[in-house]
Design a protein around this motif. Structure first.
Motif, mmCIF file in Angstrom:
data_model
loop_
_atom_site.group_PDB
_atom_site.id
_atom_site.type_symbol
_atom_site.label_atom_id
_atom_site.label_comp_id
_atom_site.label_asym_id
_atom_site.label_seq_id
_atom_site.Cartn_x
_atom_site.Cartn_y
_atom_site.Cartn_z
ATOM 1 N N LEU A 17 51.220 14.861 24.813
ATOM 2 C CA LEU A 17 51.188 15.815 25.912
ATOM 3 C C LEU A 17 52.616 16.280 26.144
ATOM 4 C CD1 LEU A 17 49.303 15.543 29.304
ATOM 5 C CD2 LEU A 17 51.741 16.132 29.248
ATOM 6 N N THR A 18 52.832 17.591 26.150
ATOM 7 C CA THR A 18 54.164 18.132 26.381
ATOM 8 C C THR A 18 54.141 19.045 27.603
ATOM 9 O OG1 THR A 18 53.912 20.120 25.023
ATOM 10 C CG2 THR A 18 54.586 18.116 23.899
ATOM 11 N N MET A 19 55.295 19.093 28.288
ATOM 12 C CA MET A 19 55.421 19.938 29.469
ATOM 13 C C MET A 19 56.594 20.900 29.293
ATOM 14 S SD MET A 19 54.629 17.397 32.696
ATOM 15 C CE MET A 19 56.271 16.652 32.733
ATOM 16 N N PHE A 20 56.344 22.161 29.572
ATOM 17 C CA PHE A 20 57.395 23.177 29.651
ATOM 18 C C PHE A 20 57.586 23.475 31.131
ATOM 19 C CE2 PHE A 20 58.311 27.927 29.467
ATOM 20 C CZ PHE A 20 59.673 27.761 29.236
ATOM 21 N N VAL A 21 58.793 23.167 31.647
ATOM 22 C CA VAL A 21 59.027 23.250 33.099
ATOM 23 C C VAL A 21 60.268 24.113 33.358
ATOM 24 C CG1 VAL A 21 59.025 21.894 35.229
ATOM 25 C CG2 VAL A 21 58.254 20.828 33.105
ATOM 26 N N PRO A 22 60.152 25.435 33.209
ATOM 27 C CA PRO A 22 61.328 26.289 33.355
ATOM 28 C C PRO A 22 61.815 26.444 34.799
ATOM 29 C CG PRO A 22 59.374 27.627 32.998
ATOM 30 C CD PRO A 22 58.958 26.205 32.825
ATOM 31 N N THR A 23 60.930 26.214 35.781
ATOM 32 C CA THR A 23 61.324 26.266 37.195
ATOM 33 C C THR A 23 60.721 25.061 37.906
ATOM 34 O OG1 THR A 23 59.408 27.430 38.139
ATOM 35 C CG2 THR A 23 61.085 28.780 37.042
ATOM 36 N N GLN A 24 61.115 24.861 39.173
ATOM 37 C CA GLN A 24 60.603 23.720 39.930
ATOM 38 C C GLN A 24 59.237 24.007 40.551
ATOM 39 O OE1 GLN A 24 63.798 23.207 42.716
ATOM 40 N NE2 GLN A 24 63.151 24.887 44.017
ATOM 41 N N THR A 74 70.405 41.067 37.698
ATOM 42 C CA THR A 74 69.457 41.866 36.913
ATOM 43 C C THR A 74 68.122 41.139 36.779
ATOM 44 O OG1 THR A 74 71.302 42.805 35.654
ATOM 45 C CG2 THR A 74 69.107 43.067 34.717
ATOM 46 N N SER A 75 68.183 39.835 36.500
ATOM 47 C CA SER A 75 66.965 39.043 36.360
ATOM 48 C C SER A 75 66.165 39.039 37.661
ATOM 49 C CB SER A 75 67.316 37.607 35.950
ATOM 50 O OG SER A 75 66.154 36.838 35.776
ATOM 51 N N MET A 76 66.846 38.885 38.787
ATOM 52 C CA MET A 76 66.165 38.881 40.080
ATOM 53 C C MET A 76 65.512 40.237 40.356
ATOM 54 S SD MET A 76 69.013 36.759 42.312
ATOM 55 C CE MET A 76 68.196 37.020 43.892
ATOM 56 N N THR A 77 66.186 41.307 39.960
ATOM 57 C CA THR A 77 65.646 42.657 40.178
ATOM 58 C C THR A 77 64.412 42.907 39.312
ATOM 59 O OG1 THR A 77 67.867 43.482 40.675
ATOM 60 C CG2 THR A 77 66.204 45.119 40.117
ATOM 61 N N ILE A 78 64.473 42.478 38.058
ATOM 62 C CA ILE A 78 63.370 42.753 37.119
ATOM 63 C C ILE A 78 62.176 41.844 37.378
ATOM 64 C CG2 ILE A 78 62.640 42.683 34.686
ATOM 65 C CD1 ILE A 78 65.536 43.438 33.936
ATOM 66 N N PHE A 79 62.435 40.543 37.492
ATOM 67 C CA PHE A 79 61.346 39.566 37.499
ATOM 68 C C PHE A 79 61.011 39.022 38.886
ATOM 69 C CE2 PHE A 79 63.631 39.106 33.376
ATOM 70 C CZ PHE A 79 62.668 39.729 32.584
ATOM 71 N N ASP A 99 66.332 29.945 40.291
ATOM 72 C CA ASP A 99 65.554 29.972 39.049
ATOM 73 C C ASP A 99 66.249 30.818 37.985
ATOM 74 O OD1 ASP A 99 63.631 28.340 40.128
ATOM 75 O OD2 ASP A 99 62.201 29.945 40.552
ATOM 76 N N ALA A 100 66.753 31.989 38.392
ATOM 77 C CA ALA A 100 67.439 32.871 37.443
ATOM 78 C C ALA A 100 68.704 32.215 36.906
ATOM 79 C CB ALA A 100 67.774 34.199 38.113
#
Length: 288
Positions: A63-70, A168-173, A179-180
């Motif tokens: 089992l694997t987890m991808f955890v890019p944010t909290q 830029t990341s905050m504006t786009i996503f 997180d950014a």
């Protein structure tokens, strides 16, 4: 005898074991996707995100987890066909959930390949709610045609551009500053990831990232700032990124898109990308 191991990263030996298990499962279940054997994009590097079940020295379940944010963890799991129905997945899931609770991650997204019958049975038993389908699309190089003229200029960012990248990341996503910042900082730290910026008249109007795995590279985090959307700049930014990848000798290029994002899907199709794998995402509360 059965052993469970919890790891924070992959050794070469573990990668080989995972790929061996993966090949057996893919052949049995007629699957096309691959396990993501990279933990460097997890927002907290102290967290265990790989859970392995061994029978002696043989890897029988993972089992694997991808955890890019909290906010959430994406979970993928495989069990040897001959070892299914013995509760091994549930044992690994229990260990994974303990770790998620420890780090206060509230939700889980189970990732299931669309044609996986056993995967769908598991998420049904867990009462996880279907959320969306994502397509992994591969570029057909025979259909790719370089642009004769591009309005955008390519900018390879450095760590001095971190503030501009985060903005830029905050504006786009519409992601948070934290997180950014974590996502972009992890890209700078990685040897297999790159960041790309599209510039128009000295203004950053789009960005994208890539992740290399051997001869294959995936494009992610791709977008245009709202003020410049629907003007053809997404098409031109994608060309900039792919030209940079091709200069590096990379030809196996994949990109992922939410099935509900008709604009992006049509853009990628027009570009020469074709659906290779469909993944379904099912959501559940960590403490549910």
């Amino acid at each position: 005898y059965l052993i469970i191991k919890a790891l924070k990263g992959y050794s070469d030996n573990v990668v080989n074991q995972v790929h061996h298990l993966e090949k057996i499962c893919k052949d049995q279940d007629h699957l096309k996707g691959s396990i993501f054997v990279d933990t460097t994009m997890n927002y907290n590097q102290d967290m265990s995100s790989i859970f392995l079940m061994y029978d002696g020295s043989q890897l029988i379940s993972l089992l694997t987890m991808f955890v890019p944010t909290q906010h959430e963890a994406e979970i993928t799991a495989l069990t040897l066909p001959s070892q299914r129905g013995k509760g091994y997945f549930n044992k690994l899931l229990f260990k994974a959930v303990e770790e998620l609770i420890k780090y206060e991650i509230p939700e889980v997204l189970f990732v299931v390949e669309s044609q996986s019958i056993t995967g769908k049975q598991v998420v049904k038993q867990l009462a996880a709610q279907f959320e969306y389908t994502e397509y992994s699309m591969r570029l057909d190089n025979r259909k790719y045609v370089p642009l004769a003229f591009n309005r955008l200029q390519y900018l390879k960012p450095s760590e001095q551009d971190l503030k501009r990248l985060i903005d830029t990341s905050m504006t786009i996503f519409e992601d948070t500053y934290e997180d950014a910042q974590i996502m972009i900082a992890n890209i700078f730290k990685s040897d297999t990831r790159d960041q790309y910026l599209g510039v128009l008249n000295n203004e950053i109007i789009g960005m994208g990232s890539s992740s290399r795995d051997g001869d294959e590279v995936s494009i992610f985090g791709f977008g245009i700032t709202p003020a410049f959307r629907s003007k053809g700049y997404g098409f031109e930014l994608l060309h900039l990124i792919i030209e940079e990848l091709r200069k590096s000798g990379l030809r196996e290029i994949v990109i992922e898109v939410d099935s509900t994002n008709a604009y992006a899907y049509n853009l990628y199709q027009k570009f020469g990308f074709q659906i290779e794998v469909a993944y379904e995402y099912y959501r559940k509360k960590t403490k549910g």
